[in-house]
Design a protein around this motif. Structure first.
Motif, PDB file in Angstrom:
ATOM      1  N   PHE A 122      30.918  97.191  45.433  1.00 25.77           N
ATOM      2  CA  PHE A 122      30.713  97.225  43.914  1.00 25.77           C
ATOM      3  C   PHE A 122      31.284  98.429  43.001  1.00 25.77           C
ATOM      4  N   SER A 180      36.232  87.482  35.621  1.00 18.25           N
ATOM      5  CA  SER A 180      36.228  87.673  37.053  1.00 18.25           C
ATOM      6  C   SER A 180      37.560  88.653  37.383  1.00 18.25           C
ATOM      7  N   LYS A 229      39.909  90.250  47.708  1.00 23.79           N
ATOM      8  CA  LYS A 229      38.543  90.275  47.225  1.00 23.79           C
ATOM      9  C   LYS A 229      38.314  89.873  45.859  1.00 23.79           C
ATOM     10  N   TYR A 230      37.603  88.593  45.620  1.00 25.75           N
ATOM     11  CA  TYR A 230      37.392  88.199  44.566  1.00 25.75           C
ATOM     12  C   TYR A 230      36.005  88.315  44.028  1.00 25.75           C
ATOM     13  N   HIS A 231      36.119  88.946  42.561  1.00 27.75           N
ATOM     14  CA  HIS A 231      34.756  89.412  42.070  1.00 27.75           C
ATOM     15  C   HIS A 231      34.345  88.352  41.145  1.00 27.75           C
ATOM     16  N   LYS A 234      29.976  87.689  36.447  1.00 31.37           N
ATOM     17  CA  LYS A 234      28.467  88.289  36.564  1.00 31.37           C
ATOM     18  C   LYS A 234      27.761  87.162  36.051  1.00 31.37           C
ATOM     19  N   GLU A 268      25.833  90.293  40.662  1.00 27.03           N
ATOM     20  CA  GLU A 268      27.272  90.270  41.096  1.00 27.03           C
ATOM     21  C   GLU A 268      27.436  89.692  42.389  1.00 27.03           C
ATOM     22  N   LEU A 279      30.598  89.131  45.464  1.00 25.54           N
ATOM     23  CA  LEU A 279      32.073  89.452  46.021  1.00 25.54           C
ATOM     24  C   LEU A 279      32.186  88.599  47.109  1.00 25.54           C
TER      25      LEU A 279
END
Length: 754
Positions: free
Chosen positions: A111, A356, A408-410, A413, A418, A420
């Motif tokens: 993060f 995102s 990687k997909y964030h 929020k 959070e 991932l």
């Protein structure tokens, strides 16, 4: 693959242009403007600096939540997240003076938090700090981080060791992609130049959740140098001289950044003769040469940023076999020696979807490794370049090609929560072209999927957890290699290894000024090709190695406990760990001799490692110029049957006394330091090792920024092993021949930017 790279790189042109910008003014607590403050967006790989009025403007920022770091030497770092949606934001910052080191964003964790906010304890060493150590190589330089050491062959070959684990148990990342360069061998160096890097981050402990197999012992994450500040051009030059090896390291770089595009290029040439021991003799064939080229281009626009980098490294390094022979200062290796060409191509893309973000990273590495054994007909009048180019004479040549991907997909929020999710993979091929074989032709395929989440509450508590699944498939070809009167057979194998890993971490402010972290993580490592298939003499280690295709996956669980007490003038830290490893793979002698070399066979046994790092940093008031630092590190490695593990570093105690000063307007950020590094006796040895006596080394350092007009010349003088102490490090591969480590070494450095 080329089409895939092209499509991802051009995605930014299909989005609608977003006129986002961030501007403002930065002052100190007395409301005085600060010039040269860096405003940097890590996820965009771009930044700018303040002018004489303390003003800054950062343009072409995509929509979404973007984190900005504000850093300036001598002041506390500020990190702040802004939400952009087709708008311009004005924000002013007031920086407070900081006594200790700048708090930086950690890239190697999921993060990208400031280290002070991270659940995992990560150590970080900047490139500038690395240069001050006077290290001859990158592997040597990182040993200044507590808990990190190296297995060395002279000064040209070094393998990182993290808390007693090395080789394939330590994963190295460079340019954001995993480095694959036949790292199973202790005589195989990193193959990376210490020029053109920004910083080094070290995760000490299993990081398989984030990186998959081979991160069982930890991760060495090397961040490449940043592009120039926005709308600026820079010409960089650096030169170092090493008295012990009569060595030289020259680097030249060029950077330019506009509003949308960033470019950089850097070339390095280094060469060293045989290193000198305290008896005034040189250790034959420890010489080496290195050529390094780094290129980079970055693009920022709309909802998309991309960064393409390329690194070519050519290293020619001697392998010492016969100790001390004819004394010479030549830099051309004799036989045996290695010639390695390493190509690293990386492509990083960040695609923003408002709340995102998707990170799409790709890497392609070509490692061409040759080993030369005989040059009996070598012409004495032949030039060094002609001598090196005898590629057709290589007894051993391997080409390792690796394509890796990391998506990687964030997720958006949810309050302070959070998440991932990601997938990672690798396709690797190894092919042999020489007469001899160490490992067979082979294919390796990796695939992993993971999810991890981070939750913060009350501004002092953070919980982080995750789970992952991995598969590694290995297939090899059958080979028959004729060696004298023997036929060495490499049987074909087709194996698959699966593993689940998980991690759980918690950080809290236990008492005022006392940060506490506890992490529990599992890791795994599939056996490598050498451990599974070896069947022949490995000249780099002078032994006949026999693989074992019945080896199981190594699995471990490690508990880390960290305490950090931090006040304005005093820091105290204590990091303890316990690491339990099932089916630990190691090589041990059988007592047999084959082809004139002792036979060593790979085997497994449950094991455990435990220890930690402890220390303090004192900055007494009102002596603002004074710093006293001390650290102690220890690790014990044992098999469950009671025997000690091999290649475990001895306990060390490092102390440094440093003064910082400015002299008028012509010397800024000046420093003078003296350090005493004590390495204790290593008596906890495996059945085929010998004990090693302890020793103490005194090192000096002096330097600073000399100001001439508008140009700043960064200078450094390092004296390592001041008293020319005779010693042998327990992790030196030359220890078995009784060869001493290097004697006194004076390193002069000069760097400047125009």
């Amino acid at each position: 693959m080329k089409k895939l790279f092209t499509i991802l790189f051009l995605l930014g042109f299909v989005a609608v242009y977003a006129q986002n910008s961030l501007s403002g003014k930065i002052t100190d607590t007395n409301n005085q403007p600060l010039e040269g403050v860096e405003i940097y967006a890590p996820m965009l790989h771009k930044g700018t600096t303040t002018n004489q009025k303390g003003e800054y403007t950062l343009k072409n920022i995509p929509n979404g939540e973007i984190t900005i770091n504000v850093t300036f030497l001598g002041y506390k770092t500020i990190t702040k997240t802004f939400s952009f949606k087709n708008n311009s934001i004005t924000d002013n910052f007031s920086l407070k003076e900081a006594i200790f080191e700048i708090d930086e964003v950690i890239v190697s964790t999921p993060f990208n938090k400031l280290q002070s906010d991270n659940v995992m304890k990560v150590d970080r060493l900047t490139a500038k700090s690395l240069q001050k150590t006077g290290a001859s190589s990158l592997a040597e330089g990182i040993t200044n981080i507590a808990g990190v050491s190296q297995i060395s062959t002279g000064i040209g070959i070094g393998k990182p060791v993290i808390r007693g684990l090395s080789g394939n148990r330590v994963l190295v990342y460079t340019q954001g992609v995993r480095l694959e360069n036949q790292q199973y061998g202790s005589e195989h160096g990193l193959g990376l130049s210490d020029n053109g890097i920004q910083s080094i981050e070290v995760i000490k402990g299993p990081a398989s959740l984030l990186y998959g197999s081979d991160a069982l012992g930890g991760v060495l994450y090397i961040n490449p140098e940043k592009f120039a500040p926005e709308n600026k051009s820079q010409l960089l030059f650096g030169q170092r001289y090493f008295s012990n090896t009569l060595g030289s390291n020259t680097t030249i770089g060029l950077k330019h950044s506009g509003n949308l595009w960033n470019f950089l290029a850097r070339g390095t040439y280094a060469l060293h003769s045989d290193y000198k021991i305290p008896t005034n003799q040189r250790v034959t064939n420890t010489r080496f040469k290195e050529k390094d080229l780094k290129l980079g281009v970055g693009f920022n626009k709309d909802y998309f940023t991309s960064e393409l980098r390329y690194n070519f490294n050519n290293t020619v390094v001697g392998i010492p076999e016969e100790g001390i022979k004819e004394q010479t200062t030549t830099t051309t290796p004799e036989n045996p020696y290695q010639k390695i060409n390493n190509h690293v191509i990386s492509l990083h893309n960040h695609i923003f979807f408002g709340d995102s973000k998707l990170d799409a990273d790709f890497g392609y590495i070509i490692n061409d490794r040759s080993e030369f054994e005989e040059h009996e007909d070598h012409d004495e009048d032949e030039t060094e370049e002609e001598h090196e180019e005898h590629g057709d004479e290589a007894a051993l040549r391997m080409k390792l090609k690796t394509f890796s991907y990391n998506l990687k997909y964030h997720l958006p929020k949810f309050g302070d929560f959070e998440t991932l999710v990601g997938i990672q993979g690798m396709h690797q091929t190894n092919k042999n072209f020489g007469e001899e074989l160490l490992i067979p032709n082979a294919k390796v395929n990796d695939f992993g999927a993971f999810v991890t989440a981070n939750y913060e509450w009350n501004d002092i508590n953070t919980l982080q957890a995750g789970v992952r699944f991995d598969n590694r498939a290995i297939t090899t070809e059958r080979h028959e290699v004729q060696h004298e009167d023997e036929t060495h057979i490499f049987n074909a194998i087709d194996k698959s290894f699966n593993s689940f890993t998980a991690s759980l971490g918690f950080k809290t402010l236990l008492f005022k000024h006392l940060d506490t972290r506890i992490n529990i993580a599992t890791g795994f490592r599939a056996p490598n090709l050498a451990e599974l298939t070896s069947n022949g003499v490995h000249h780099g280690t002078n032994r006949f190695e026999v693989g074992n295709n019945n080896l199981s996956t190594e699995k471990n669980i490690q508990v880390d406990l960290s305490f950090e007490y931090d006040t304005e003038h005093f820091e105290l830290f204590a990091n303890g760990f316990y690491n339990s490893i099932n089916d630990y793979i190691f090589i041990a002698p059988t007592g047999e001799v084959e082809d004139g070399a002792p036979v060593f066979r790979f085997t497994q046994e449950d094991a455990k490692l435990y220890g930690g790092e402890f220390g303090f940093h004192l900055h007494p008031h009102p002596l603002d110029w004074l710093h006293l630092e001390s650290s102690f590190e220890t690790v014990i490695g044992k098999q469950n049957n009671g025997s000690y593990l091999p290649l475990i570093p001895a306990n060390t105690w490092k102390n440094s006394f440093r003064g910082e000063f400015n002299v008028s307007n012509w010397l800024q950020s000046g420093y003078a330091s003296v350090s005493l590094n004590t390495t204790f006796d290593q008596n906890n040895i495996s059945s085929f090792e010998t004990k090693t006596n302890g020793y103490s080394l005194v090192n000096l350092g002096f330097g600073g920024d000399l100001i001439f007009g508008k140009t700043k010349f960064n200078t450094s003088i390092s004296v390592n092993n001041l008293f020319n102490k005779k010693y042998i490090n327990h992790l030196s591969r030359l220890k078995s021949d009784g060869i001493l480590n290097a004697g006194r070494n004076i390193v002069l450095g000069l760097r400047f930017t125009i």
